[in-house]
Design a protein around this motif. Structure first.
Motif, mmCIF file in Angstrom:
data_model
loop_
_atom_site.group_PDB
_atom_site.id
_atom_site.type_symbol
_atom_site.label_atom_id
_atom_site.label_comp_id
_atom_site.label_asym_id
_atom_site.label_seq_id
_atom_site.Cartn_x
_atom_site.Cartn_y
_atom_site.Cartn_z
ATOM 1 N N ARG A 276 0.811 -1.210 0.000
ATOM 2 C CA ARG A 276 0.000 0.000 0.000
ATOM 3 C C ARG A 276 0.853 1.272 0.000
ATOM 4 N N PRO A 277 1.830 1.363 0.922
ATOM 5 C CA PRO A 277 2.657 2.569 0.857
ATOM 6 C C PRO A 277 3.418 2.685 -0.456
ATOM 7 N N PRO B 287 4.628 9.023 1.351
ATOM 8 C CA PRO B 287 3.583 8.516 2.246
ATOM 9 C C PRO B 287 4.166 7.995 3.566
ATOM 10 N N GLU C 259 2.315 1.667 -3.366
ATOM 11 C CA GLU C 259 1.360 2.179 -4.343
ATOM 12 C C GLU C 259 1.119 3.661 -4.136
ATOM 13 N N GLN C 260 1.052 4.042 -2.854
ATOM 14 C CA GLN C 260 0.887 5.471 -2.578
ATOM 15 C C GLN C 260 2.057 6.270 -3.134
ATOM 16 N N ASP D 66 1.656 6.590 -6.738
ATOM 17 C CA ASP D 66 0.673 7.643 -7.035
ATOM 18 C C ASP D 66 1.286 9.021 -6.864
ATOM 19 N N ALA D 67 2.032 9.177 -5.763
ATOM 20 C CA ALA D 67 2.639 10.477 -5.506
ATOM 21 C C ALA D 67 3.577 10.865 -6.657
#
Lengths: 140, 638
Positions: free
Chosen positions: B354-355, B376, B357-358, B361-362
């Motif tokens: 998850r981090p 993140p 992927e974050q 995204d960032a």
């Protein structure tokens, strides 16, 4: 023919002044052609009384790129001038490429009546005089 | 082919570990359990066969004791004495009859008290071995009776009588276990029987007769001594391997009916089983595995050569039934564990990915002009390093981009100023040359006038060049990408080139074109340049034909402008795109040669490339690829 009282050429380039001066004289449309080499000189000229009268030229041809005070700076000062110093028609002289930046700036300024491309030609000058001083000249 | 993500790999790995571990463990445990169960079963079987053997033995011992007891009761000797002395006992004058009656009483008592005895008899050798006293019962559970003297039979030929007569006093002959026969026929229902016989001698030791007791052995053979929770199969065989007891009733005493079947045919380890007094073996017999416990019980004297063996059998399947139940339970537990493991694995990997992927995204959201990368929270160590490295790289990129942009601005300014300032002197030369030519041309000779013409032309070209340079430097400065309908744009281009098209009778083949987000003015100029060139550089005498093509390739669009004109030799196909390069004499084809450089710059502004291939009939084909522009990525230039 009702000649213009005087024409003020504001341009630092002597070659252009020489040419323009020659054009006006050939058309014999003005009593006097004065030149100022920059905006400051032009202001000084406009605000200096000669024989108790301010020159108040009926036509001012203004170049943009000049030292000391360029065309834009002159116009800003000219706008603030009292009516008694100001002249008649103001024509802005722009280079042939008609830089879009300059054009849009010119459109925004209320003092400018028209803009002309350098160099001025015989035909173009006749056009301008007919357009801005209608009825005063008959060039045939 | 995308490699499986962390989630997938982790989930697969965790599942595999759980499944493998659980399978190995459960296999080990279950096989160990099976072994233990089988060992336990073997012990149980041993105990059972022991138990059965004991019960049988005790009964046989009892039989032997009873036989000897009966043989030793006073009426026996009394009768003998009386018989030897003409029917009257010399000792106390009792008649043989009375002694016989007393004997009968005793025998009756015995048979009454022993429900398993079928016959109790006192047989004398005289008179063909006539039975002297006989009490019997026909079947187990029947009432006993004392047989009338008239019905007493002669038994001298019976083997048990003959065998017993050979024995010394105190010895008891035990027969084989056989089915009882009446009048030569096997009594139905079958009645397995064992005879015990002991000789009777007179006071001088002379043989007189025998005492015989018939024992119904079925109860002792068949009844099981203990309750077992497992189902055992139980066999009894005699020393010849013949079945006395068999789970299939038809096999029991089958030898009495002529069957030749023996136990060695059914038991793989028969010889092993029968060699020792007791043995326990595990058999793998015809794909069915079982534990067999056998206990040998001698009948009669040790050297009589007669014995029976109690065989108790348990199938592995029955023994290990518990384990199989366990297997299905374990399987359920494993399934639950696997699900739990998968869930944990997924949760774990989610926590890791998850981090990341974050972070992705960032980075995606990042615009180079914007503020820093939003790192993140909660990144695992390695991803944290990645984020830090990215951040540094992006900062470096941004700095570089700023530098480049500053450089570009400087260059543009330079180009602008240079061309601007270059224009003025050129203009002056042009104007004054014109003036000289007009006003003072008459004062010049032909050469002088021609010189002025050359000067004037040169000025014109210089002016055009500077103009073109200025335009080139200003390309795209003011453009904000907008949705342009290429079909409409093409119509405009054709309108602009109308006069040239008509003059050269050019034909244009334009397919349906897309609507893309591009710089409108520049794109139009690009097409106008290429098509204009195609018309301009047509073969003399050949109407120029121009084909436009458009093909999408993912996010990219590929266009081509082909013509049947003069063509461009391969060695020049790179050079033409350079600014100011001209391939033709300037006299024959006008133009400053800036057009294609413009075209390349426009294409490159759209992230693409432009190149030349062969056109049709030796003409030229310009091919270029462009990508749509992001309208938000551009700021207004002032």
């Amino acid at each position: 023919m009702d000649k213009l009282n005087r024409v003020l050429l504001v341009d630092d380039y002597d070659a252009d002044n020489f040419l323009h001066e020659m054009l006006f004289e050939e058309l014999d449309c003005t009593h006097e052609v004065a030149t100022a080499l920059n905006g400051q000189e032009a202001l000084d000229y406009l605000t200096s009384a000669v024989d108790g009268a301010y020159p108040k030229p009926e036509l001012i041809c203004l170049d943009i790129n000049m030292p000391v005070m360029n065309g834009w700076e002159f116009l800003r000062a000219y706008e603030k001038l009292d009516e008694k110093f100001r002249g008649g028609v103001v024509l802005m002289m722009v280079t042939t490429s008609l830089n879009p930046d300059d054009k849009s700036a010119a459109d925004g300024c209320p003092v400018i009546n028209d803009y002309i491309s350098k160099p001025l030609t015989h035909e173009r000058l006749i056009e301008l005089l007919d357009q801005h001083f209608p009825g005063r000249f008959d060039f045939g | 082919m995308k490699k499986p993500g962390i989630s997938t790999r982790l989930a697969v790995l965790v599942t595999a570990i759980v499944v493998v571990t659980a399978s190995i463990l459960s296999t080990l445990i279950i096989s160990r359990l099976n072994t233990l169960l089988i060992d336990a079963a073997a012990g149980e079987l041993e105990r059972e066969s022991q138990m059965r053997a004991n019960r049988f033995t005790s009964k046989v011992d009892e039989l032997v004791r009873d036989t000897l007891l009966v043989a030793s009761v006073p009426p026996v000797q009394g009768y003998i004495r009386a018989w030897q002395h003409a029917g009257v006992d010399p000792q106390d004058g009792t008649s043989a009859q009375v002694w016989r009656q007393r004997m009968q009483v005793i025998l009756s008592g015995v048979i009454r008290n022993k429900p398993e005895y079928l016959q109790v008899r006192f047989i004398g050798m005289a008179d063909g071995g006539r039975e002297l006293v006989r009490v019997d019962r026909r079947r187990l559970g029947d009432d006993w009776r004392a047989v009338e003297p008239d019905n007493l039979q002669k038994k001298a030929d019976r083997p048990y009588v003959q065998q017993a007569l050979k024995l010394k006093a105190g010895q008891v002959y035990l027969s084989e276990i056989t089915l009882n026969r009446e009048f030569g026929r096997i009594q139905q229902p079958p009645l397995p029987m064992l005879r015990a016989a002991t000789p009777v001698r007179d006071s001088n030791g002379a043989l007189f007769g025998v005492i015989v007791i018939n024992l119904a052995v079925a109860p002792r053979l068949e009844e099981s001594g203990q309750n077992t929770s497992l189902e055992h199969r139980y066999y009894v065989v005699n020393q010849r391997g013949q079945y006395l007891v068999h789970p299939d009733p038809e096999q029991a005493f089958a030898f009495e009916y002529g069957s030749a079947r023996t136990a060695d045919q059914d038991f793989q380890a028969y010889s092993t089983l029968m060699s020792d007094e007791q043995a326990v073996v595990s058999e793998t017999f015809s794909a069915k595995r079982r534990v067999v416990s056998a206990r040998r019980v001698p009948i009669g004297a040790q050297d009589s050569g007669r014995w029976i063996s109690m065989i108790v059998v348990d199938e592995f399947d029955d023994i290990t039934g518990v384990a199989r139940t366990l297997v299905s339970q374990v399987a359920i537990i494993i399934a639950v564990l696997v699900i739990v493991a998968v869930l944990i694995g997924l949760w774990l990997s989610r926590a890791i990915t998850r981090p990341i992927e974050q972070l992705a995204d960032a980075v995606r959201d990042l615009q180079l002009e914007n503020a820093e990368l939003r790192i993140p929270e909660g990144l695992p160590a390695e991803a944290g390093e990645l984020a830090a490295a990215l951040d540094t790289a992006i900062s470096a990129l941004r700095w570089r981009t700023e530098q480049l942009e500053a450089n570009n601005r400087e260059l543009e300014q330079f180009a602008y100023i240079a061309s601007h300032d270059l224009q003025e002197p050129v203009r002056t030369i042009s104007s004054y040359t014109a003036l000289l030519s007009e006003r003072y041309g008459d004062h010049l000779d032909e050469r002088g006038r021609k010189s002025l013409v050359f000067v004037s032309n040169a000025c014109g070209r210089m002016h055009a060049l500077i103009h073109g340079l200025l335009e080139y430097s200003r390309l795209g400065k003011q453009a904000k990408p907008a949705l342009v309908n290429f079909n409409q744009m093409m119509e405009g281009v054709q309108a602009d080139l109308e006069s040239a098209i008509v003059a050269r009778q050019a034909s244009l083949d334009v397919p349906d074109l897309p609507t893309l987000c591009v710089m409108e003015v520049e794109m139009r100029m690009l097409f106008q340049n290429l098509i204009g060139n195609a018309i301009k550089f047509a073969r003399p005498g050949v109407s120029p034909q121009i084909w436009i093509e458009a093909q999408p390739d993912g996010p990219i669009w590929q266009f081509s402008v082909s013509d049947n004109g003069l063509g461009i030799a391969p060695e020049y196909r790179d050079k033409v795109f350079m600014i100011f390069q001209r391939l033709q004499n300037r006299k024959d084809y006008d133009g400053t040669g800036i057009g294609l450089a413009h075209c390349r710059k426009v294409v490159e502004m759209h992230g693409g490339k432009i190149w030349i291939e062969d056109g049709r009939d030796g003409g030229t084909k310009f091919v270029f690829r462009i990508a749509e522009l992001d309208p938000l990525g551009y700021e207004d230039e002032e």
